[in-house]
Write a protein that holds these residues in place. Sequence first.
Motif, PDB file in Angstrom:
ATOM      1  N   ARG A  37      -9.593 -14.799 -14.561  1.00  0.00           N
ATOM      2  CA  ARG A  37     -10.891 -15.427 -14.892  1.00  0.00           C
ATOM      3  C   ARG A  37     -10.693 -16.939 -14.944  1.00  0.00           C
ATOM      4  O   ARG A  37      -9.853 -17.413 -15.701  1.00  0.00           O
ATOM      5  N   SER A  63     -21.178  -7.065 -14.466  1.00  0.00           N
ATOM      6  CA  SER A  63     -22.058  -8.226 -14.569  1.00  0.00           C
ATOM      7  C   SER A  63     -22.033  -8.703 -16.028  1.00  0.00           C
ATOM      8  O   SER A  63     -21.869  -7.928 -16.964  1.00  0.00           O
ATOM      9  N   HIS A  64     -22.112  -9.993 -16.209  1.00  0.00           N
ATOM     10  CA  HIS A  64     -21.877 -10.589 -17.524  1.00  0.00           C
ATOM     11  C   HIS A  64     -22.849 -11.724 -17.766  1.00  0.00           C
ATOM     12  O   HIS A  64     -23.498 -12.188 -16.856  1.00  0.00           O
ATOM     13  N   ASP A  90     -18.526 -19.514 -11.627  1.00  0.00           N
ATOM     14  CA  ASP A  90     -18.186 -18.097 -11.867  1.00  0.00           C
ATOM     15  C   ASP A  90     -19.163 -17.475 -12.881  1.00  0.00           C
ATOM     16  O   ASP A  90     -19.711 -16.389 -12.646  1.00  0.00           O
ATOM     17  N   ARG A 113     -22.047 -14.560 -12.080  1.00  0.00           N
ATOM     18  CA  ARG A 113     -22.049 -13.262 -12.778  1.00  0.00           C
ATOM     19  C   ARG A 113     -23.355 -13.035 -13.543  1.00  0.00           C
ATOM     20  O   ARG A 113     -23.770 -11.901 -13.766  1.00  0.00           O
TER      21      ARG A 113
END
Length: 362
Positions: A212, A246-247, A351, A355
Amino acid sequence: MSRARILSQDELEIAANALKRGDLVAIPTETVYGLAANAFNVDAVSKIFSAKERPSFDPLIVHVPSNLQTINALEDAKIVDASRISPAVHQLADKLFATFWPGPLTVILPKHPAIPELVTSGLDRVGIRMPAHPLAQKLLSLCNLPLAAPSANRFGRISPTTPKHVDEELGGKIHFIIDGGPCSIGVESTVITVDDNPSSKEGAKASIWLIRPGKITKKELEDVSKNSVQQAKSEHEKASPGMLLSHYSPIKPMISIETFRKETSTSVMRQLSNKQFGLLIPSGTGLSEIEQLEKLGLIIKKIILLSQSGDDEEAAKNLFASMRALDASEVDMIIAASTPSSTGLWSAISDRLSRACKPWPG
Ligand code: TXA
Ligand code: MG
């Protein structure tokens, strides 16, 4: 449960006792607020999964005090299993700890048997981080326990960067939130795996895989390891099930400007003619998007600019609070413009935005 009590920096003892009893405490870190529990106590850790409504296949990061800055110290504290760490990985990990800890870097290493499988979702490796926030460090030394802590939001939602955000997310489900003010970085730690790499082109025995992106950049990691950092794929990607989901999502639909541009046919624009839009613009260079979207006939009700001057640190600090503000406003849909670059912290911002963005609704 009634709403959470906000504790000041003079009330850390109350929080330390709650953690020792097996209760949850939301804690400030320099990245985002975390929801902490004693990492050795399975019942306490299971409360994290229920409060967050988090699936059990998404592993938690273990936060450690500042006296555990070497593999040997982490082994003595029953966090890593040094017998499963090769000399090359041992050396590289120690170098990374010495350079970046305390700070926003999470390192995934073979876990000690004392770390419950619930913490690592059944994986044999554990993510470890030494937070730099002074209150997090004070609490860790007061309670003298490693703390398992994911971000203190409901699963899939936007990470909290103030005590108020934590209260909005989890207020009725936890007893205490420590007030450490707004988080100074604003996006979560860089997560890496350090492992043996028999196929390294550069001949390095130990390598880093990036799971990440975060505040510690790929370039900074490469400067220390003197070896290229690879994007986690195949077996290493499988080792981080949480990153496949998914976040960071607002409740209102949020789409990227690229997705929007693909959908500007007359019939779509007619459907959107009575909708109100919010715009999230990462840097001043993206302000020209406003005029172009207005020319298409969109009603833009609210615009948030993360950094006028295009400063990635300022943008990161504002990112999650701005997504929350747009979500809470009267808009029906949010459009996120692109970041001006993909280097440094922009890589982490991009990022998180991708997401959070959904495909075209419908
Ligand atoms: O900055 C941060 O890292 C914050 C603060 C509170 O420290 N924490 C955080 O935790 O962002 P969380 O759970 O929201 O995200 C951690 C991610 C997980 O989704 C998972 O993908 C990965 O790190 N992770 C943790 N432990 C892992 C493991 N043993 N193997 C692979 N990936 C792991
Ligand atoms: Mg999270």
